[in-house]
Design a protein around this motif. Structure first.
Motif, PDB file in Angstrom:
ATOM      1  N   LEU A  80      22.425  16.962   6.171  1.00 23.08           N
ATOM      2  CA  LEU A  80      21.307  16.077   6.481  1.00 23.08           C
ATOM      3  C   LEU A  80      21.620  15.257   7.712  1.00 23.08           C
ATOM      4  O   LEU A  80      22.705  14.718   7.849  1.00 23.08           O
ATOM      5  CB  LEU A  80      21.033  15.133   5.307  1.00 23.08           C
ATOM      6  N   THR A  81      20.656  15.175   8.621  1.00 22.95           N
ATOM      7  CA  THR A  81      20.768  14.318   9.799  1.00 22.95           C
ATOM      8  C   THR A  81      19.503  13.482   9.870  1.00 22.95           C
ATOM      9  O   THR A  81      18.399  14.024   9.872  1.00 22.95           O
ATOM     10  CB  THR A  81      20.916  15.150  11.087  1.00 22.95           C
ATOM     11  N   THR A  82      19.667  12.156   9.893  1.00 24.67           N
ATOM     12  CA  THR A  82      18.524  11.258   9.958  1.00 24.67           C
ATOM     13  C   THR A  82      18.316  10.832  11.401  1.00 24.67           C
ATOM     14  O   THR A  82      19.232  10.325  12.046  1.00 24.67           O
ATOM     15  CB  THR A  82      18.749  10.015   9.073  1.00 24.67           C
ATOM     16  N   LEU A  83      17.107  11.031  11.926  1.00 28.61           N
ATOM     17  CA  LEU A  83      16.780  10.753  13.317  1.00 28.61           C
ATOM     18  C   LEU A  83      15.622   9.769  13.402  1.00 28.61           C
ATOM     19  O   LEU A  83      14.726   9.777  12.568  1.00 28.61           O
ATOM     20  CB  LEU A  83      16.366  12.030  14.050  1.00 28.61           C
ATOM     21  N   GLY A  84      15.615   8.954  14.461  1.00 26.93           N
ATOM     22  CA  GLY A  84      14.463   8.103  14.708  1.00 26.93           C
ATOM     23  C   GLY A  84      14.839   6.675  15.002  1.00 26.93           C
ATOM     24  O   GLY A  84      15.964   6.367  15.385  1.00 26.93           O
ATOM     25  N   LYS A  85      13.883   5.806  14.807  1.00 27.66           N
ATOM     26  CA  LYS A  85      14.073   4.387  15.034  1.00 27.66           C
ATOM     27  C   LYS A  85      13.607   3.655  13.782  1.00 27.66           C
ATOM     28  O   LYS A  85      12.416   3.606  13.489  1.00 27.66           O
ATOM     29  CB  LYS A  85      13.261   3.924  16.256  1.00 27.66           C
ATOM     30  N   PRO A  86      14.553   3.111  12.988  1.00 29.53           N
ATOM     31  CA  PRO A  86      14.175   2.422  11.752  1.00 29.53           C
ATOM     32  C   PRO A  86      13.112   1.363  12.004  1.00 29.53           C
ATOM     33  O   PRO A  86      13.181   0.594  12.949  1.00 29.53           O
ATOM     34  CB  PRO A  86      15.495   1.796  11.284  1.00 29.53           C
ATOM     35  N   GLY A  87      12.110   1.341  11.139  1.00 31.82           N
ATOM     36  CA  GLY A  87      11.002   0.409  11.286  1.00 31.82           C
ATOM     37  C   GLY A  87       9.871   0.960  12.127  1.00 31.82           C
ATOM     38  O   GLY A  87       8.779   0.395  12.146  1.00 31.82           O
ATOM     39  N   VAL A  88      10.113   2.073  12.824  1.00 38.00           N
ATOM     40  CA  VAL A  88       9.092   2.680  13.684  1.00 38.00           C
ATOM     41  C   VAL A  88       8.763   4.089  13.211  1.00 38.00           C
ATOM     42  O   VAL A  88       7.650   4.394  12.806  1.00 38.00           O
ATOM     43  CB  VAL A  88       9.544   2.694  15.162  1.00 38.00           C
ATOM     44  N   GLN A  89       9.743   4.965  13.271  1.00 34.14           N
ATOM     45  CA  GLN A  89       9.529   6.354  12.872  1.00 34.14           C
ATOM     46  C   GLN A  89      10.885   6.996  12.591  1.00 34.14           C
ATOM     47  O   GLN A  89      11.790   6.946  13.429  1.00 34.14           O
ATOM     48  CB  GLN A  89       8.788   7.121  13.970  1.00 34.14           C
ATOM     49  N   VAL A  90      11.027   7.557  11.409  1.00 36.92           N
ATOM     50  CA  VAL A  90      12.278   8.188  10.993  1.00 36.92           C
ATOM     51  C   VAL A  90      11.966   9.516  10.319  1.00 36.92           C
ATOM     52  O   VAL A  90      10.990   9.632   9.577  1.00 36.92           O
ATOM     53  CB  VAL A  90      13.084   7.277  10.034  1.00 36.92           C
ATOM     54  N   ALA A  91      12.803  10.514  10.575  1.00 33.43           N
ATOM     55  CA  ALA A  91      12.676  11.815   9.926  1.00 33.43           C
ATOM     56  C   ALA A  91      14.056  12.329   9.557  1.00 33.43           C
ATOM     57  O   ALA A  91      15.070  11.890  10.114  1.00 33.43           O
ATOM     58  CB  ALA A  91      11.968  12.813  10.834  1.00 33.43           C
ATOM     59  N   VAL A  92      14.091  13.255   8.611  1.00 36.23           N
ATOM     60  CA  VAL A  92      15.338  13.875   8.185  1.00 36.23           C
ATOM     61  C   VAL A  92      15.311  15.348   8.542  1.00 36.23           C
ATOM     62  O   VAL A  92      14.323  16.043   8.305  1.00 36.23           O
ATOM     63  CB  VAL A  92      15.540  13.713   6.664  1.00 36.23           C
ATOM     64  N   LEU A  93      16.417  15.826   9.141  1.00 33.42           N
ATOM     65  CA  LEU A  93      16.599  17.253   9.383  1.00 33.42           C
ATOM     66  C   LEU A  93      17.561  17.772   8.320  1.00 33.42           C
ATOM     67  O   LEU A  93      18.695  17.296   8.225  1.00 33.42           O
ATOM     68  CB  LEU A  93      17.163  17.512  10.783  1.00 33.42           C
ATOM     69  N   GLU A 114      14.016   5.050   0.072  1.00 27.32           N
ATOM     70  CA  GLU A 114      13.782   4.344   1.331  1.00 27.32           C
ATOM     71  C   GLU A 114      12.631   3.363   1.140  1.00 27.32           C
ATOM     72  O   GLU A 114      11.518   3.750   0.778  1.00 27.32           O
ATOM     73  CB  GLU A 114      13.426   5.341   2.427  1.00 27.32           C
ATOM     74  N   ASP A 115      12.908   2.074   1.347  1.00 27.99           N
ATOM     75  CA  ASP A 115      11.834   1.082   1.368  1.00 27.99           C
ATOM     76  C   ASP A 115      11.106   1.206   2.702  1.00 27.99           C
ATOM     77  O   ASP A 115      11.737   1.228   3.755  1.00 27.99           O
ATOM     78  CB  ASP A 115      12.405  -0.326   1.199  1.00 27.99           C
ATOM     79  N   LEU A 116       9.782   1.282   2.673  1.00 22.42           N
ATOM     80  CA  LEU A 116       8.989   1.500   3.892  1.00 22.42           C
ATOM     81  C   LEU A 116       8.514   0.179   4.473  1.00 22.42           C
ATOM     82  O   LEU A 116       7.345  -0.026   4.753  1.00 22.42           O
ATOM     83  CB  LEU A 116       7.801   2.425   3.582  1.00 22.42           C
ATOM     84  N   ASN A 117       9.484  -0.735   4.674  1.00 18.10           N
ATOM     85  CA  ASN A 117       9.179  -2.055   5.234  1.00 18.10           C
ATOM     86  C   ASN A 117       8.096  -2.758   4.421  1.00 18.10           C
ATOM     87  O   ASN A 117       7.142  -3.317   4.972  1.00 18.10           O
ATOM     88  CB  ASN A 117       8.774  -1.959   6.711  1.00 18.10           C
ATOM     89  N   SER A 118       8.239  -2.724   3.115  1.00 18.99           N
ATOM     90  CA  SER A 118       7.275  -3.348   2.216  1.00 18.99           C
ATOM     91  C   SER A 118       7.291  -4.865   2.367  1.00 18.99           C
ATOM     92  O   SER A 118       8.271  -5.451   2.834  1.00 18.99           O
ATOM     93  CB  SER A 118       7.589  -2.975   0.772  1.00 18.99           C
ATOM     94  N   THR A 119       6.215  -5.505   1.958  1.00 18.55           N
ATOM     95  CA  THR A 119       6.098  -6.963   2.082  1.00 18.55           C
ATOM     96  C   THR A 119       7.097  -7.687   1.194  1.00 18.55           C
ATOM     97  O   THR A 119       7.759  -8.635   1.624  1.00 18.55           O
ATOM     98  CB  THR A 119       4.666  -7.410   1.724  1.00 18.55           C
ATOM     99  N   SER A 148       0.832  -1.218   0.000  1.00 18.92           N
ATOM    100  CA  SER A 148       0.000   0.000   0.000  1.00 18.92           C
ATOM    101  C   SER A 148       0.855   1.252   0.000  1.00 18.92           C
ATOM    102  O   SER A 148       0.605   2.197  -0.748  1.00 18.92           O
ATOM    103  CB  SER A 148      -0.920  -0.015   1.224  1.00 18.92           C
ATOM    104  N   GLU A 149       1.848   1.297   0.872  1.00 18.35           N
ATOM    105  CA  GLU A 149       2.854   2.357   0.891  1.00 18.35           C
ATOM    106  C   GLU A 149       4.198   1.648   0.837  1.00 18.35           C
ATOM    107  O   GLU A 149       4.746   1.264   1.858  1.00 18.35           O
ATOM    108  CB  GLU A 149       2.708   3.232   2.130  1.00 18.35           C
ATOM    109  N   HIS A 150       4.717   1.467  -0.334  1.00 18.16           N
ATOM    110  CA  HIS A 150       5.871   0.595  -0.545  1.00 18.16           C
ATOM    111  C   HIS A 150       7.203   1.283  -0.238  1.00 18.16           C
ATOM    112  O   HIS A 150       8.070   0.713   0.422  1.00 18.16           O
ATOM    113  CB  HIS A 150       5.868   0.107  -1.998  1.00 18.16           C
ATOM    114  N   ALA A 151       7.358   2.505  -0.737  1.00 18.83           N
ATOM    115  CA  ALA A 151       8.641   3.183  -0.617  1.00 18.83           C
ATOM    116  C   ALA A 151       8.446   4.687  -0.731  1.00 18.83           C
ATOM    117  O   ALA A 151       7.352   5.172  -1.050  1.00 18.83           O
ATOM    118  CB  ALA A 151       9.606   2.685  -1.702  1.00 18.83           C
ATOM    119  N   ALA A 152       9.532   5.414  -0.477  1.00 17.77           N
ATOM    120  CA  ALA A 152       9.509   6.873  -0.624  1.00 17.77           C
ATOM    121  C   ALA A 152      10.850   7.333  -1.160  1.00 17.77           C
ATOM    122  O   ALA A 152      11.887   6.699  -0.923  1.00 17.77           O
ATOM    123  CB  ALA A 152       9.218   7.548   0.710  1.00 17.77           C
TER     124      ALA A 152
END
Length: 250
Positions: A186-199, A58-63, A43-47
Motif C-alpha cells: 500500500l502506498t498513500t498519496l496526496g495532500k491530507p485535508g485536500v485529496q488522498v488516495a491509496v495505491l 480515516e476521519d474525513l476532517n469531521s466537525t 455528513s461524511e464523517h469517516a471512511a
C-alpha cells in the motif's frame, strides 16, 4: 468471511456491516454505507478502507472528530476488537483473517505539493519527496530523476505486475521528473485535508482507491469515482493538483 463493523449505542447492538467493499463511508447523509442519523455526526464523517484482509480507518476532517480505543484519531490501522467512537455511537471492528501488511504502511502519506506557478525547469534530483502526516511519522521516499525513454509496448497490468515493480513519475510541479517505486503493498498519496488516495498492489495488478477529499482522483482525465480502479501501464493520474505517470519498470 469478510471483516465487519458492529454498530452499537449504550451497549445495545444496532446493526452489523460487512466490510465487503474497498471503501466504506460513515456519516449522517443517506448516501453513506453506514448511516448514523445524529447531528453530532458529519455528513461524511469517516471512511474505512479495506484491501485484501486489511482495513484502516480515516476521519474525513469531521466537525466533532473520531476516537479509536479511547484516543482521538485521524487515521488508524484497524486490528480485531478495535472500537471506533463517533459521538455516542461505537463501531467495533472484527476480523479473523491474518493481515497482509503492517500498520506502518497505513501511517505514512507521500505528500504531493501542487505547483503555485508554472515550473520553469525540473527540480534537482536530491531532497525528500515526503513530509509528516499528522505530525507523527516521516516517510522518506526514494526519488530519482527518471531518464527520458521511449514508451514500452502496451501490456496488461495483470501480466506486468507479476514480473515488474511499478513506478510513479511526477509530471509537473516542484518535483517534476522524480519517481518512486511502489514497493509496498500500500502506498498513500496526496495532500491530507485536500485529496488522498491509496495505491494497492495485488497479485493481479495495482489499484487506486479514493480515501479523502471532495473530488475524486482522475486517471487519463476521467474521475475514478468511489470504486477501486485498476491501473494500466502508462496511465496518467491526477491527484491533489499533481499529474503522475504510472508505469512498470522493465
Amino acid at each position: 468471511m469478510p471483516a465487519k463493523l458492529i454498530l452499537s449505542m449504550d451497549g445495545s447492538v444496532i446493526r452489523e456491516y460487512p466490510l465487503d467493499k474497498e471503501r466504506t463511508t460513515i456519516g449522517r447523509k443517506p448516501h453513506n454505507d453506514i448511516v448514523i442519523d445524529n447531528l453530532a455526526v458529519s455528513s461524511e464523517h469517516a471512511a474505512v478502507i479495506t484491501i485484501l484482509n486489511d482495513s484502516f480507518f480515516e476521519d474525513l476532517n469531521s466537525t466533532n472528530g473520531s476516537m479509536v480505543n479511547g484516543a482521538p484519531t485521524m487515521k488508524h490501522f484497524l486490528q480485531s476488537n478495535d472500537v471506533i467512537e463517533i459521538g455516542k455511537y461505537k463501531l467495533k471492528y472484527l476480523n479473523d483473517q491474518p493481515t497482509q501488511t503492517t500498520a506502518a504502511d497505513f501511517e505514512k502519506t507521500m505528500v504531493l505539493r501542487a505547483p503555485v506557478k508554472p515550473s520553469p525547469a525540473p527540480a534537482a534530483a536530491s531532497g525528500e519527496q515526503a513530509a509528516k502526516y499528522e505530525s507523527t511519522t516521516q516517510f522518506n521516499a526514494t526519488v530519482n530523476r527518471a531518464p527520458a525513454a521511449p514508451a514500452a509496448p502496451a501490456q496488461a497490468a495483470s501480466a506486468a505486475a507479476s514480473v515488474s515493480v511499478a513506478v510513479i513519475q511526477i509530471l509537473n510541479g516542484p518535483n517534476l521528473g522524480k519517481e518512486m517505486e511502489l514497493s509496498k503493498n500500500l502506498t498513500t498519496l496526496g495532500k491530507p485535508g485536500v485529496q488522498v488516495a491509496v495505491l494497492a498492489r495485488r497479485p493481479h495488478g495495482y489499484f487506486m482507491t479514493h480515501v479523502e477529499g471532495a473530488n475524486f482522483p482522475a486517471i487519463n482525465g476521467v474521475s475514478i469515482g468511489e470504486q477501486p480502479h485498476q491501473l494500466n501501464d502508462h496511465d496518467v493520474i491526477e491527484l491533489a493538483g499533481i499529474k503522475m505517470e504510472f508505469y512498470f519498470k522493465a
